[in-house]
Design a protein around this motif. Structure first.
Motif, mmCIF file in Angstrom:
data_model
loop_
_atom_site.group_PDB
_atom_site.id
_atom_site.type_symbol
_atom_site.label_atom_id
_atom_site.label_comp_id
_atom_site.label_asym_id
_atom_site.label_seq_id
_atom_site.Cartn_x
_atom_site.Cartn_y
_atom_site.Cartn_z
ATOM 1 N N GLU A 10 0.505 -1.201 0.243
ATOM 2 C CA GLU A 10 0.053 -0.103 0.080
ATOM 3 C C GLU A 10 0.951 1.357 -0.197
ATOM 4 O OE1 GLU A 10 -3.096 -0.604 3.040
ATOM 5 O OE2 GLU A 10 -3.377 -2.500 2.236
ATOM 6 N N PRO A 11 1.454 1.429 -1.125
ATOM 7 C CA PRO A 11 2.589 2.433 -1.376
ATOM 8 C C PRO A 11 2.041 4.433 -0.741
ATOM 9 C CG PRO A 11 2.669 1.226 -3.469
ATOM 10 C CD PRO A 11 1.634 0.488 -2.136
ATOM 11 N N ASN A 12 0.736 3.993 -1.540
ATOM 12 C CA ASN A 12 -0.494 5.385 -2.223
ATOM 13 C C ASN A 12 -0.856 5.745 -0.599
ATOM 14 O OD1 ASN A 12 -1.749 3.225 -2.267
ATOM 15 N ND2 ASN A 12 -3.086 4.648 -3.319
ATOM 16 N N ASN A 13 -0.644 4.613 0.250
ATOM 17 C CA ASN A 13 -2.171 4.716 1.781
ATOM 18 C C ASN A 13 -0.350 5.565 2.912
ATOM 19 O OD1 ASN A 13 -2.755 4.378 4.288
ATOM 20 N ND2 ASN A 13 -3.954 2.217 3.846
ATOM 21 N N ARG A 48 7.507 -10.196 -10.363
ATOM 22 C CA ARG A 48 7.732 -8.969 -9.619
ATOM 23 C C ARG A 48 6.266 -7.957 -9.457
ATOM 24 N NH1 ARG A 48 12.249 -6.405 -13.046
ATOM 25 N NH2 ARG A 48 10.560 -7.168 -14.675
ATOM 26 N N VAL A 49 5.812 -7.911 -8.908
ATOM 27 C CA VAL A 49 3.957 -7.079 -8.511
ATOM 28 C C VAL A 49 4.657 -5.838 -7.538
ATOM 29 C CG1 VAL A 49 2.227 -7.044 -7.743
ATOM 30 C CG2 VAL A 49 3.537 -9.433 -8.186
ATOM 31 N N LEU A 50 4.206 -4.874 -8.169
ATOM 32 C CA LEU A 50 4.144 -3.480 -7.608
ATOM 33 C C LEU A 50 3.089 -3.069 -6.284
ATOM 34 C CD1 LEU A 50 4.955 -0.149 -7.336
ATOM 35 C CD2 LEU A 50 2.660 -0.011 -8.872
ATOM 36 N N GLY A 51 3.585 -2.912 -5.552
ATOM 37 C CA GLY A 51 2.509 -3.670 -3.676
ATOM 38 C C GLY A 51 1.247 -2.761 -4.268
ATOM 39 N N GLY A 52 0.603 -3.523 -3.379
ATOM 40 C CA GLY A 52 -1.261 -2.903 -3.513
ATOM 41 C C GLY A 52 -1.381 -2.129 -2.795
ATOM 42 N N ILE A 53 -1.920 -1.227 -3.572
ATOM 43 C CA ILE A 53 -2.616 0.096 -3.808
ATOM 44 C C ILE A 53 -3.790 0.245 -3.156
ATOM 45 C CG2 ILE A 53 -0.807 0.974 -5.610
ATOM 46 C CD1 ILE A 53 -3.708 1.086 -7.427
ATOM 47 N N SER A 54 -3.753 1.336 -1.698
ATOM 48 C CA SER A 54 -5.143 1.663 -1.320
ATOM 49 C C SER A 54 -5.566 2.599 -0.914
ATOM 50 C CB SER A 54 -5.381 0.430 -0.030
ATOM 51 O OG SER A 54 -6.208 0.520 1.131
ATOM 52 N N ASP A 57 -6.735 3.427 -7.089
ATOM 53 C CA ASP A 57 -6.192 5.324 -7.527
ATOM 54 C C ASP A 57 -5.512 5.293 -8.857
ATOM 55 O OD1 ASP A 57 -5.627 7.754 -8.017
ATOM 56 O OD2 ASP A 57 -4.508 8.102 -5.745
ATOM 57 N N PRO A 58 -5.845 5.594 -9.509
ATOM 58 C CA PRO A 58 -5.604 5.687 -10.943
ATOM 59 C C PRO A 58 -4.698 6.677 -11.037
ATOM 60 C CG PRO A 58 -8.262 4.985 -11.267
ATOM 61 C CD PRO A 58 -7.694 5.429 -10.188
ATOM 62 N N ILE A 59 -4.843 7.188 -10.750
ATOM 63 C CA ILE A 59 -3.609 8.223 -10.831
ATOM 64 C C ILE A 59 -2.247 8.070 -10.268
ATOM 65 C CG2 ILE A 59 -3.490 10.455 -10.266
ATOM 66 C CD1 ILE A 59 -6.056 11.787 -9.808
ATOM 67 N N PHE A 60 -2.162 7.589 -8.789
ATOM 68 C CA PHE A 60 -1.054 6.801 -8.832
ATOM 69 C C PHE A 60 -1.000 5.691 -9.513
ATOM 70 C CE2 PHE A 60 1.259 3.926 -6.410
ATOM 71 C CZ PHE A 60 1.780 4.618 -5.808
ATOM 72 N N GLY A 80 -9.092 -3.983 -1.893
ATOM 73 C CA GLY A 80 -10.499 -3.027 -1.619
ATOM 74 C C GLY A 80 -10.773 -3.774 -0.515
ATOM 75 N N PHE A 81 -11.627 -2.724 0.403
ATOM 76 C CA PHE A 81 -12.332 -3.177 1.627
ATOM 77 C C PHE A 81 -13.718 -1.983 1.797
ATOM 78 C CE2 PHE A 81 -7.969 -3.503 2.458
ATOM 79 C CZ PHE A 81 -7.756 -4.510 2.862
ATOM 80 N N PRO A 82 -14.538 -2.376 0.591
ATOM 81 C CA PRO A 82 -15.982 -1.732 0.286
ATOM 82 C C PRO A 82 -16.734 -2.004 1.388
ATOM 83 C CG PRO A 82 -16.137 -3.557 -1.026
ATOM 84 C CD PRO A 82 -15.090 -3.424 -0.470
ATOM 85 N N LEU A 83 -16.957 -2.640 2.660
ATOM 86 C CA LEU A 83 -17.928 -2.871 3.275
ATOM 87 C C LEU A 83 -17.450 -2.645 4.412
ATOM 88 C CD1 LEU A 83 -19.651 -6.057 3.133
ATOM 89 C CD2 LEU A 83 -20.176 -3.731 1.189
ATOM 90 N N ASP A 84 -15.813 -1.385 4.391
ATOM 91 C CA ASP A 84 -15.791 -1.515 5.863
ATOM 92 C C ASP A 84 -15.021 0.082 6.306
ATOM 93 O OD1 ASP A 84 -14.985 -3.591 7.710
ATOM 94 O OD2 ASP A 84 -15.018 -4.880 6.158
#
Length: 311
Positions: A10-13, A48-54, A57-60, A80-84
């Motif tokens: 979560e580099p954008n968190n 290699r996977v870029l860390g999951g974003i949370s 965010d398409p801009i990120f 994604g955690f839409p219920l929380d």
């Protein structure tokens, strides 16, 4: 022992990457590129996977593309955690994945999706089935977060702790299993969704749940999971012994290992979410762990653990 290496979490968190130290993510981009190169040098062909974003965010993602980060990874990931926590409804999951897929030719993983039982366990039981319906065929990897509830004696990895109100306490109820290891109603529903769906379980340093977790994942039919190896923990006494124990215990699964968390004494700020003083040091850590666990030619046979019952 691993099928993929994820670069950070979560580099954008701001609970996981400090925007005051790196407001435009340029330091993160430099670090991620170095890490991607280091992983590829040690294990050509390892995903290699870029860390999951949370949040999602398409801009990120566009910013990472502009910085050249996407040239050094093989997949991107979303959480994604839409219920929380998220400000969108659960039915929007396909749209959210498509928003990222439209920006890159790389596969889009869902490396964390989950629902807490903070309000009621029945919500998670319904939600796991609905999530599977919405994400089936949308991503090559779907990791349910998480196997265990976070012990209430521990702290959740967030920026403002209890000041976040109920948002903070939801972190402690994300598991398919309660803190005492007993299953929630959603555990049985999850077993019907494997092996298509995997799981996330972060193991703390010398985590007492490791062996039971392996037994439970086998009982639930899990074949792939995501976990982490902490750069910060690598400075603890006998850290390699713990890393070896963890990875050996998980040898029967396809593991995505997440490299993350800055040692306080190596950060620009003394915090695990800080950009490092020397980004090459993080890349060296990624290289060393990849060499150790992706380069193994033979898996050891772990001692079979007793299978727990669902009820």
């Amino acid at each position: 022992m691993i099928e993929a290496a994820m670069i950070w979490n979560e580099p954008n968190n701001k609970s996981h990457w400090d925007p005051e130290v790196d407001p435009d993510w340029s330091k993160f981009a430099d670090m991620a590129k170095l890490a991607g190169q280091a992983i590829a040098a040690e294990a050509p062909g390892l995903t290699r996977v870029l860390g999951g974003i949370s949040p999602i965010d398409p801009i990120f993602i566009n910013r990472m593309k502009d910085f050249g980060v996407l040239d050094h990874v093989d997949a991107v990931a979303v959480h994604g955690f839409p219920l929380d926590w998220n400000l969108w409804q659960i039915g929007e999951w396909p749209q959210k994945v498509q928003e990222i897929r439209a920006l890159t030719h790389l596969p889009v993983w869902v490396s964390e999706v989950g629902i807490s039982t903070f309000g009621a366990e029945e919500v998670q039981h319904w939600g796991i089935k609905r999530t599977a319906e919405l994400l089936k065929g949308q991503a090559p990897r779907i990791h349910w977060y998480s196997l265990y509830d976070l012990p209430r004696e521990w702290e959740a990895t967030t920026r403002h702790r209890e000041a976040e109100g109920s948002s903070y306490y939801r972190h402690f109820y994300m598991g398919l299993l309660r803190q005492d290891g007993t299953p929630k109603p959603a555990a049985e529903a999850f077993a019907e969704l494997t092996p298509d769906m995997g799981v996330v379980q972060w193991f703390h340093y010398h985590d007492h749940r490791l062996e039971d977790a392996v037994a439970w994942m086998k009982r639930l039919g899990v074949t792939y999971l995501r976990t982490g190896i902490s750069w910060a923990d690598s400075f603890r006494p006998n850290a390699l012994d713990w890393f070896d124990k963890q990875m050996e215990a998980l040898a029967d699964f396809d593991v995505t290992v997440t490299y993350c968390f800055t040692p306080e004494h190596r950060g620009i700020a003394p915090h695990h979410s800080s950009a490092p003083q020397v980004p090459e040091e993080f890349a060296e850590f990624c290289a060393a762990m990849t060499r150790r666990y992706a380069g193994a030619s033979k898996r050891s046979e772990p001692t079979p653990a007793p299978m727990p019952a669902l009820v």
